[in-house]
Design a protein around this motif. Structure first.
Motif, PDB file in Angstrom:
ATOM      1  N   ILE A   1      -3.684  -2.448  -4.466  1.00 15.43           N
ATOM      2  CA  ILE A   1      -4.500  -1.287  -4.827  1.00 15.43           C
ATOM      3  C   ILE A   1      -5.323  -1.594  -6.072  1.00 15.43           C
ATOM      4  O   ILE A   1      -6.520  -1.275  -6.143  1.00 15.43           O
ATOM      5  CB  ILE A   1      -3.605  -0.051  -5.043  1.00 15.43           C
ATOM      6  N   LEU A   2      -4.692  -2.227  -7.065  1.00 10.84           N
ATOM      7  CA  LEU A   2      -5.397  -2.579  -8.290  1.00 10.84           C
ATOM      8  C   LEU A   2      -6.532  -3.565  -8.009  1.00 10.84           C
ATOM      9  O   LEU A   2      -7.634  -3.435  -8.563  1.00 10.84           O
ATOM     10  CB  LEU A   2      -4.418  -3.174  -9.305  1.00 10.84           C
ATOM     11  N   GLU A   3      -6.293  -4.539  -7.145  1.00  8.25           N
ATOM     12  CA  GLU A   3      -7.344  -5.497  -6.792  1.00  8.25           C
ATOM     13  C   GLU A   3      -8.485  -4.811  -6.051  1.00  8.25           C
ATOM     14  O   GLU A   3      -9.659  -5.148  -6.250  1.00  8.25           O
ATOM     15  CB  GLU A   3      -6.756  -6.626  -5.936  1.00  8.25           C
ATOM     16  N   ASN A   4      -8.169  -3.852  -5.186  1.00 10.44           N
ATOM     17  CA  ASN A   4      -9.218  -3.111  -4.479  1.00 10.44           C
ATOM     18  C   ASN A   4     -10.035  -2.253  -5.439  1.00 10.44           C
ATOM     19  O   ASN A   4     -11.252  -2.100  -5.279  1.00 10.44           O
ATOM     20  CB  ASN A   4      -8.594  -2.238  -3.387  1.00 10.44           C
ATOM     21  N   PHE A   5      -9.356  -1.681  -6.432  1.00 14.72           N
ATOM     22  CA  PHE A   5     -10.039  -0.912  -7.478  1.00 14.72           C
ATOM     23  C   PHE A   5     -11.058  -1.782  -8.200  1.00 14.72           C
ATOM     24  O   PHE A   5     -12.213  -1.402  -8.405  1.00 14.72           O
ATOM     25  CB  PHE A   5      -8.996  -0.368  -8.457  1.00 14.72           C
ATOM     26  N   LYS A   6     -10.649  -2.986  -8.578  1.00 17.43           N
ATOM     27  CA  LYS A   6     -11.549  -3.903  -9.281  1.00 17.43           C
ATOM     28  C   LYS A   6     -12.695  -4.352  -8.375  1.00 17.43           C
ATOM     29  O   LYS A   6     -13.845  -4.465  -8.816  1.00 17.43           O
ATOM     30  CB  LYS A   6     -10.766  -5.113  -9.781  1.00 17.43           C
TER      31      LYS A   6
ATOM     32  N   ILE B   1       3.409  -3.846 -13.330  1.00 22.36           N
ATOM     33  CA  ILE B   1       2.423  -2.828 -12.927  1.00 22.36           C
ATOM     34  C   ILE B   1       3.141  -1.570 -12.456  1.00 22.36           C
ATOM     35  O   ILE B   1       2.745  -0.446 -12.795  1.00 22.36           O
ATOM     36  CB  ILE B   1       1.498  -3.385 -11.835  1.00 22.36           C
ATOM     37  N   HIS B   2       4.205  -1.751 -11.702  1.00 17.58           N
ATOM     38  CA  HIS B   2       4.993  -0.607 -11.228  1.00 17.58           C
ATOM     39  C   HIS B   2       5.569   0.176 -12.402  1.00 17.58           C
ATOM     40  O   HIS B   2       5.530   1.416 -12.412  1.00 17.58           O
ATOM     41  CB  HIS B   2       6.112  -1.107 -10.312  1.00 17.58           C
ATOM     42  N   ARG B   3       6.086  -0.520 -13.408  1.00 22.99           N
ATOM     43  CA  ARG B   3       6.675   0.179 -14.559  1.00 22.99           C
ATOM     44  C   ARG B   3       5.616   0.980 -15.323  1.00 22.99           C
ATOM     45  O   ARG B   3       5.904   2.084 -15.789  1.00 22.99           O
ATOM     46  CB  ARG B   3       7.348  -0.838 -15.492  1.00 22.99           C
ATOM     47  N   VAL B   4       4.414   0.435 -15.457  1.00 19.83           N
ATOM     48  CA  VAL B   4       3.364   1.149 -16.187  1.00 19.83           C
ATOM     49  C   VAL B   4       2.941   2.404 -15.439  1.00 19.83           C
ATOM     50  O   VAL B   4       2.785   3.476 -16.040  1.00 19.83           O
ATOM     51  CB  VAL B   4       2.149   0.226 -16.422  1.00 19.83           C
ATOM     52  N   VAL B   5       2.770   2.321 -14.137  1.00 19.46           N
ATOM     53  CA  VAL B   5       2.383   3.500 -13.365  1.00 19.46           C
ATOM     54  C   VAL B   5       3.468   4.561 -13.422  1.00 19.46           C
ATOM     55  O   VAL B   5       3.194   5.759 -13.545  1.00 19.46           O
ATOM     56  CB  VAL B   5       2.062   3.124 -11.904  1.00 19.46           C
ATOM     57  N   GLN B   6       4.721   4.138 -13.357  1.00 20.12           N
ATOM     58  CA  GLN B   6       5.816   5.097 -13.493  1.00 20.12           C
ATOM     59  C   GLN B   6       5.822   5.745 -14.875  1.00 20.12           C
ATOM     60  O   GLN B   6       6.158   6.916 -15.018  1.00 20.12           O
ATOM     61  CB  GLN B   6       7.156   4.407 -13.247  1.00 20.12           C
ATOM     62  N   LEU B   7       5.440   4.978 -15.881  1.00 18.86           N
ATOM     63  CA  LEU B   7       5.447   5.489 -17.258  1.00 18.86           C
ATOM     64  C   LEU B   7       4.371   6.546 -17.470  1.00 18.86           C
ATOM     65  O   LEU B   7       4.648   7.619 -18.010  1.00 18.86           O
ATOM     66  CB  LEU B   7       5.235   4.330 -18.242  1.00 18.86           C
TER      67      LEU B   7
ATOM     68  N   ARG C   1      -0.458  -6.187 -20.224  1.00 19.40           N
ATOM     69  CA  ARG C   1      -0.666  -6.964 -18.993  1.00 19.40           C
ATOM     70  C   ARG C   1      -1.364  -6.125 -17.925  1.00 19.40           C
ATOM     71  O   ARG C   1      -2.172  -6.649 -17.148  1.00 19.40           O
ATOM     72  CB  ARG C   1       0.678  -7.482 -18.476  1.00 19.40           C
ATOM     73  N   PHE C   2      -1.060  -4.831 -17.872  1.00 23.86           N
ATOM     74  CA  PHE C   2      -1.733  -3.950 -16.923  1.00 23.86           C
ATOM     75  C   PHE C   2      -3.228  -3.882 -17.241  1.00 23.86           C
ATOM     76  O   PHE C   2      -4.075  -3.980 -16.342  1.00 23.86           O
ATOM     77  CB  PHE C   2      -1.118  -2.546 -16.975  1.00 23.86           C
ATOM     78  N   ILE C   3      -3.556  -3.691 -18.520  1.00 27.49           N
ATOM     79  CA  ILE C   3      -4.960  -3.613 -18.927  1.00 27.49           C
ATOM     80  C   ILE C   3      -5.679  -4.915 -18.590  1.00 27.49           C
ATOM     81  O   ILE C   3      -6.807  -4.914 -18.075  1.00 27.49           O
ATOM     82  CB  ILE C   3      -5.074  -3.317 -20.433  1.00 27.49           C
ATOM     83  N   LYS C   4      -5.031  -6.038 -18.843  1.00 29.63           N
ATOM     84  CA  LYS C   4      -5.647  -7.328 -18.540  1.00 29.63           C
ATOM     85  C   LYS C   4      -5.852  -7.494 -17.038  1.00 29.63           C
ATOM     86  O   LYS C   4      -6.900  -7.999 -16.592  1.00 29.63           O
ATOM     87  CB  LYS C   4      -4.770  -8.461 -19.078  1.00 29.63           C
ATOM     88  N   ALA C   5      -4.870  -7.058 -16.246  1.00 30.87           N
ATOM     89  CA  ALA C   5      -4.972  -7.184 -14.795  1.00 30.87           C
ATOM     90  C   ALA C   5      -6.064  -6.293 -14.220  1.00 30.87           C
ATOM     91  O   ALA C   5      -6.676  -6.626 -13.198  1.00 30.87           O
ATOM     92  CB  ALA C   5      -3.632  -6.845 -14.143  1.00 30.87           C
ATOM     93  N   ALA C   6      -6.310  -5.151 -14.867  1.00 35.62           N
ATOM     94  CA  ALA C   6      -7.322  -4.213 -14.381  1.00 35.62           C
ATOM     95  C   ALA C   6      -8.706  -4.517 -14.923  1.00 35.62           C
ATOM     96  O   ALA C   6      -9.702  -3.961 -14.445  1.00 35.62           O
ATOM     97  CB  ALA C   6      -6.933  -2.779 -14.758  1.00 35.62           C
ATOM     98  N   SER C   7      -8.798  -5.381 -15.920  1.00 32.58           N
ATOM     99  CA  SER C   7     -10.087  -5.710 -16.528  1.00 32.58           C
ATOM    100  C   SER C   7     -10.912  -6.598 -15.603  1.00 32.58           C
ATOM    101  O   SER C   7     -10.373  -7.343 -14.789  1.00 32.58           O
ATOM    102  CB  SER C   7      -9.857  -6.426 -17.863  1.00 32.58           C
ATOM    103  N   LEU C   8     -12.224  -6.522 -15.760  1.00 31.58           N
ATOM    104  CA  LEU C   8     -13.126  -7.330 -14.940  1.00 31.58           C
ATOM    105  C   LEU C   8     -13.623  -8.568 -15.669  1.00 31.58           C
ATOM    106  O   LEU C   8     -14.422  -9.333 -15.119  1.00 31.58           O
ATOM    107  CB  LEU C   8     -14.335  -6.485 -14.511  1.00 31.58           C
ATOM    108  N   GLN C   9     -13.189  -8.782 -16.889  1.00 26.90           N
ATOM    109  CA  GLN C   9     -13.649  -9.952 -17.629  1.00 26.90           C
ATOM    110  C   GLN C   9     -13.240 -11.222 -16.895  1.00 26.90           C
ATOM    111  O   GLN C   9     -12.097 -11.408 -16.520  1.00 26.90           O
ATOM    112  CB  GLN C   9     -13.074  -9.958 -19.049  1.00 26.90           C
ATOM    113  N   GLY C  10     -14.233 -12.085 -16.695  1.00 28.21           N
ATOM    114  CA  GLY C  10     -13.998 -13.327 -15.984  1.00 28.21           C
ATOM    115  C   GLY C  10     -14.202 -13.226 -14.491  1.00 28.21           C
ATOM    116  O   GLY C  10     -14.188 -14.244 -13.799  1.00 28.21           O
ATOM    117  N   LEU C  11     -14.389 -11.995 -13.966  1.00 18.60           N
ATOM    118  CA  LEU C  11     -14.571 -11.814 -12.531  1.00 18.60           C
ATOM    119  C   LEU C  11     -16.011 -11.478 -12.164  1.00 18.60           C
ATOM    120  O   LEU C  11     -16.504 -11.872 -11.115  1.00 18.60           O
ATOM    121  CB  LEU C  11     -13.648 -10.704 -11.999  1.00 18.60           C
TER     122      LEU C  11
END
Length: 397
Positions: free
Chosen positions: A316-321, A203-209, A242-252
């Protein structure tokens, strides 16, 4: 009644992770550029051998060669295979694991996370332990032998945020583990040494990218928009996926909507893939779509990346979701009320306009209520309302 002040306060509470979750904020503010190298992480791997098994006698000689690194109990022995811990700390970890095993607290294939105190600079760290049982052929009885894999670093709370990633990573060892451990040096040790980079830092690498363009990835994740990464190495492509999957709400989200239903709803909208071109630095994005809700989270993600704290970024990502799920549940409640009240319909429109995430919420609501005629009619009215508001921004007060 919804008020802008209450809505703003609730949203700010969800973003202000750094003040509330001090477990992720214990590092010194200075030396940001070096902090990522200063995060200490460790691993250990042990051979677990049931003394009740028929195979135990076959490995006696091997265990005796490691007698100084073996802890024995009445029912099992635990032998060190490799560890990156300091010599004085590893026996302490082995003692801790032995206690857990003797109590039956480690189940095969299920990761366990706790805080351990060891003779290392951090003293108390989060520890992920998983027992991988040795596979047996159909004509063999279960002997209870296997390997205990431990990852140590950060805090218990932090590692819990990456439990799924750690479970998946440790399962990747299964094919390389044998009683003789022929591939210990060539495969197992290099794999274990990368656990933090591969399971926690993505997640850190994607945000840096992508930097401030993270809002477009967040919107794509919420709206089920496919993301394509061009001219990048496999690691970057995997990180983004993996970032997209982690930020997705599917299954939640608590709903009966299946993935197939959501995909059908998206195909009806003729979505365009979000394309990330990594041939330029920084990468360029095509077909990028965002909204005010996702844009409001940009600074929180950038601050987390600057602090080089992947655990803070995941929180932060979990709070966003969580905020997105709360808004979705509110919309579902308003739609039910709007079926009986024009005033509730008005409140629903005001809520959608104020939350900044109306397009995503309505898309998901349309997929969920696809078989309910009255609800679909309300959603069409709300979509028309938001479309009118978007075309006349000056009229919005």
């Amino acid at each position: 009644m919804f008020t802008s002040q209450a809505s703003s306060s609730s949203f700010q509470d969800s973003i202000d992770v750094e003040e509330k979750d001090t477990d992720f904020d214990s590092e010194d503010i200075g030396g940001i550029s070096q902090r990522i190298q200063q995060i200490n992480c460790y691993y250990s791997i042990y051979f677990y051998q049931s003394t009740r098994s028929e195979a135990a006698e076959e490995s006696v000689a091997w265990s005796q060669r490691r007698a100084d690194s073996t802890t024995c109990h009445d029912d099992f022995s635990l032998t060190l295979l490799d560890s990156s811990l300091p010599p004085e700390a590893e026996p302490q970890l082995r003692c801790y694991i032995s206690r857990r095993l003797s109590k039956g607290a480690l189940l095969g294939g299920m990761g366990n996370i706790a805080t351990v105190e060891l003779s290392i600079p951090e003293q108390a760290v989060g520890c992920y332990c998983c027992l991988l049982e040795q596979e047996s052929s159909p004509d063999q009885s279960e002997d209870g032998n296997g390997w205990v894999v431990c990852f140590l670093g950060g805090s218990e709370k932090g590692l819990n945020l990456f439990r799924l990633e750690l479970d998946k990573y440790v399962q990747g060892l299964q094919g390389s583990l044998t009683p003789e451990m022929e591939t210990l040096e060539s495969d197992v040790k290099p794999y274990l040494s990368l656990w933090y980079e591969e399971s926690v830092m993505h997640i850190h690498r994607v945000v840096q990218l992508v930097q401030a363009n993270v809002c477009f990835l967040l919107h794509a994740a919420l709206s089920h928009t496919p993301v394509v990464v061009n001219d990048a190495d496999e690691r970057t492509k995997t990180d983004v996926a993996r970032f997209i999957k982690a930020a997705s709400l599917q299954g939640l989200v608590q709903e009966d909507t299946t993935t197939a239903t959501l995909c059908k709803a998206m195909s009806d909208d003729a979505p365009t893939d979000l394309v990330i071109d990594c041939s330029t630095s920084p990468p360029t994005l095509s077909n990028a779509v965002s909204n005010r809700f996702c844009e409001d989270w940009i600074q929180a993600f950038l601050n987390g990346a600057d602090r080089c704290n992947p655990f803070l970024l995941r929180q932060i990502l979990e709070n966003f979701k969580l905020k997105a799920i709360q808004d979705m549940n509110n919309l579902k409640r308003f739609i039910r009320q709007a079926e009986m009240s024009h005033y509730a319909l008005f409140r629903c429109g005001q809520f959608l306009r104020g939350c900044g995430n109306g397009d995503v919420l309505l898309q998901n609501a349309r997929a969920e209520h696809s078989g309910l005629t009255e609800a679909c009619g309300i959603i069409r009215v709300l979509e028309e309302y938001l479309s009118e508001q978007a075309m006349a921004p000056a009229a919005v007060h």
